[in-house]
Design a protein around this motif. Structure first.
Motif, short mmCIF file in Angstrom:
data_model
loop_
_atom_site.label_atom_id
_atom_site.label_comp_id
_atom_site.label_asym_id
_atom_site.label_seq_id
_atom_site.Cartn_x
_atom_site.Cartn_y
_atom_site.Cartn_z
N ASP A 99 0.81 -1.22 0.00
CA ASP A 99 0.00 0.00 0.00
C ASP A 99 0.84 1.26 0.00
O ASP A 99 0.31 2.38 0.08
N ARG A 148 -0.80 -6.79 -4.60
CA ARG A 148 -1.32 -5.86 -3.59
C ARG A 148 -2.50 -6.45 -2.82
O ARG A 148 -3.30 -5.72 -2.25
N ARG A 192 4.40 4.21 -3.06
CA ARG A 192 4.78 2.81 -3.32
C ARG A 192 6.24 2.69 -3.74
O ARG A 192 6.91 1.72 -3.39
#
Length: 716
Positions: free
Chosen positions: A93, A174, A112
């Protein structure tokens, strides 16, 4: 990858490495990073040491530290070439703090690229600590082109240039199991045409890129071609699903990243002028629900490297605005108990060596995606091999058995990648000698007991095989639902019947089987809490079980041998690694009765142990292969060699005991003891040291009758 492209890539990286240390750091052949000296014109029985080149491929930064250590740190300590490839940047995240709403608010906006850089910094610190003891030891970093048309960052540890890190910098999913097409899973399944990069801040890779599925495979295979590994370590491509066919038991990036490694290894195996290589798969998230395998000292050392990666002291030693490690991990550097455990998901069986009716020994191992075998005609004869069965796609691990007529059969699992994602799957295959001591016929398939969701699971175990007095073979396997399945020949040498469901729940590892002196077939399999047993009182009779044995919790790998009217079971104690044993007996159709658990010998270590008569072979506390006599708390007689998979052992008819292991150099290594007769646990004299079964090729051996290289060229 074309020869020209491969040459350019190798030249770039070789020049880079020379600039760092003044020597080329690419491994050539199966040496230790330096040119091997010319062999003497005689066969010299040199003790085995760790040689070769180990290459890990993981999905995220920290998968190696959590799931491949201490194998990783111990490989680095030997001085061999050690390279780790990270498929994704692990950007998550984009917040370098623990998963907590108030901490995320305090951390500011997500970044990121910066979080991915922080994880890189933590990895470099951990590797520097493993190699030099100093987390600040310098690295030299460079962008290099890949065979997939993109770029990768390559980091070389300046003071130990044998240690390299390769960052592929692809976008991660993710999400552990969420349906996100922009991921390795989506790329593998064809849901996206290409997967883009997630470049880290500070990386020397400046231009964005994206890979198609074929380009991603080519890029990984190109790294293999450049580094020429003899051992490839990767994660589990088929971890299975939770009960009821729900979510995968592992992170989707772990699983699908491992499938890309499978495809790349298959492509690499077709290239010329490379050393032989083996593949070792590691269990990841499922370790959370299983007993610890490491002794306290080893677990504490492993945790120390994780704390370095996690930047637990929060001191700005690296000077990077992104941070010096992964603060998400800092709140729980042990993971979900992962710092106390290491497990293999393939190749942990110990029955890959068998003695033929003539006294010839046969040993089997998967090399280059094919089944290799070595043989030796008698205790004083030289070993020959490796020779190869036809056909590829063979997974790590093998089970060998002597048939009623003296021929040898070898069983394995085979992975088919398929032309489409839906065709991916694993099946059980076997090959049989055409005549006693002769060549092997083609692979025959037994399929798989998992007929649904084959591409999504295929989490079957390696096979265990028994032969009844009438000559019929029976194959036992743990299916993806963690139950026991069996398939038996209807007649000796004939076709196999349908798969039988034998029950059980929550089975782990590979099942094992042995037949006692009364002809009763025993089958054992571990669960997270104990060991279950099945008993077949006579050929053709129904199975009894599963029975609760009352045995204690184990680390998951079993070995067995028949002993009079019972079967002796060997296993390691959780959290200690010592080898324990119990004798189980059966009276009629009743449940097996187990003797009190006793220490078998072999203090510390992890992984399965091979049994050869009264000889144990297994991993000692230092990670090297060792032997110990069965009976009491005997220490391992250690070698200086790290190995892959599990050792095998055979008690020969001549009274000798032979143990074998596959070294990180992809060579077979053996040790032989004489019949017991002295006061020591290993017989009347100390055995010869562990050594290569087939000595390195020399001019004196060329053309020698019976030599593995007679009339040919030195082996690759």
């Amino acid at each position: 990858m074309s020869l020209a492209s491969r040459t350019r890539l190798a030249a770039l990286l070789a020049v880079f490495s020379v600039g760092v240390a003044g020597v080329t750091t690419w491994a050539h052949g199966q040496g230790t990073g330096t040119e091997r000296q010319a062999a003497a014109p005689e066969v010299v029985l040199s003790p085995s040491v760790t040689e070769g080149s180990a290459l890990q491929v993981v999905a995220h930064p920290d998968d190696d530290l959590f799931f491949m250590n201490p194998d990783l740190s111990r490989s680095i300590a030997t001085g061999i070439k050690v390279t780790t490839v990270y498929l994704t940047s692990g950007e998550s995240d984009g917040r370098n703090e623990a998963h907590s709403p108030h901490l995320q608010d305090a951390a500011g906006p997500a970044d990121r690229a910066a979080y991915a850089e922080a994880r890189q910094n933590g990895i470099r610190a951990a590797y520097a600590q493993m190699a030099t003891g100093d987390r600040t030891s310098a690295w030299q970093r460079k962008s290099v082109p890949t065979a997939g048309g993109g770029s990768a960052e390559v980091d070389v540890l300046v003071s130990r240039p044998q240690v390299n890190l390769v960052w592929m910098e692809l976008r991660e999913a993710r999400s552990i199991s969420g349906d996100n097409p922009d991921s390795l899973r989506g790329l593998w399944d064809g849901r996206i045409p290409a997967l883009g990069a997630q470049l880290t801040s500070g990386t020397p890779v400046k231009d964005p890129f994206a890979y198609t599925k074929d380009q991603a495979v080519a890029a990984i295979a190109g790294v293999f071609e450049a580094y020429r590994p003899t051992t490839i370590r990767t994660q589990d491509p088929t971890p299975g699903r939770v009960d009821g066919g729900g979510a995968f038991l592992d992170h989707q990036d772990h699983m699908y990243g491992a499938r890309f490694v499978q495809a790349a290894a298959e492509r690499y195996a077709k290239t010329a002028d490379r050393p032989h290589f083996s593949v070792q798969n590691y269990v990841s998230y499922p370790n959370s629900s299983l007993p610890p395998t490491l002794d306290p000292q080893t677990a504490e050392e492993k945790l120390g490297y994780l704390k370095t990666y996690a930047w637990t002291d929060h001191q700005d030693w690296c000077g990077s605005p992104a941070g010096c490690g992964d603060r998400k991990t800092a709140t729980r550097p042990a993971g979900a108990g992962w710092s106390q455990t290491i497990r293999y998901s393939r190749g942990d069986g110990t029955t890959w060596m068998a003695e033929g009716v003539s006294g010839r020994l046969w040993a089997f191992a998967a090399l280059d995606g094919r089944m290799a075998y070595w043989s030796r005609s008698g205790p004083q004869a030289p070993w020959q091999g490796p020779e190869f069965l036809t056909g590829d796609g063979i997974d790590s691990g093998a089970s060998a058995v002597r048939l009623w007529d003296g021929r040898i059969a070898v069983f394995a699992t085979r992975t088919t990648l398929g032309a489409t994602p839906q065709e991916y799957g694993r099946e059980i295959v076997y090959a049989v000698q055409g005549e006693v001591d002769g060549g092997f016929g083609p692979w025959q398939t037994l399929g798989t007991p998992d007929t649904g969701d084959r591409s999504g699971t295929s989490a079957i175990s390696g096979p265990s095989v028994a032969v009844d007095p009438e000559g019929r073979m029976t194959v036992y396997v743990r299916d993806s639902r963690r139950t026991l399945r069996a398939r038996e020949q209807t007649t000796p040498g004939g076709a196999f019947g349908a798969w039988q469901a034998l029950g059980g729940a929550g089975l782990q590892g590979d099942p094992v089987t042995a037949t006692d002196a009364s002809g009763r077939r025993h089958v054992y399999a571990t669960t997270a809490g104990s060991v279950l047993a099945w008993v077949r009182p006579a050929p053709g009779a129904p199975y009894g079980g599963p029975f609760a044995t009352g045995l204690p919790q184990t680390t998951g790998s079993l070995s067995v041998r028949s002993e009079g009217d019972g079967v002796r079971v060997f296993f390691r104690r959780p959290g200690l690694g010592t080898v324990a044993t119990s004798l189980t007996r059966v009276d009629g159709a009743a449940a097996p009765e187990t003797s009190p658990v006793a220490e078998a010998g072999g203090l510390g270590g992890y992984g399965a142990v091979g049994i050869a008569g009264d000889l144990l072979a297994g991993r000692a506390g230092a990670g090297t292969v060792g032997v110990a006599g069965i009976g009491g708390p005997q220490a391992w007689q250690e070698s200086q060699m790290l190995y892959t998979g599990a050792p095998a052992g055979v008690a020969e008819g001549a009274g000798t005991a032979v143990a074998a292991a596959l070294g990180l150099d992809a060579d077979l290594h053996v040790i032989t003891t004489l019949p017991a007769g002295g006061s020591g646990p290993l017989g009347s004299r100390t055995p010869d040291p562990w050594h290569r079964a087939v000595q390195p090729w020399t001019l004196a051996q060329a053309g020698r009758p019976g030599s593995a290289t007679a009339g040919g060229q030195p082996p690759r």
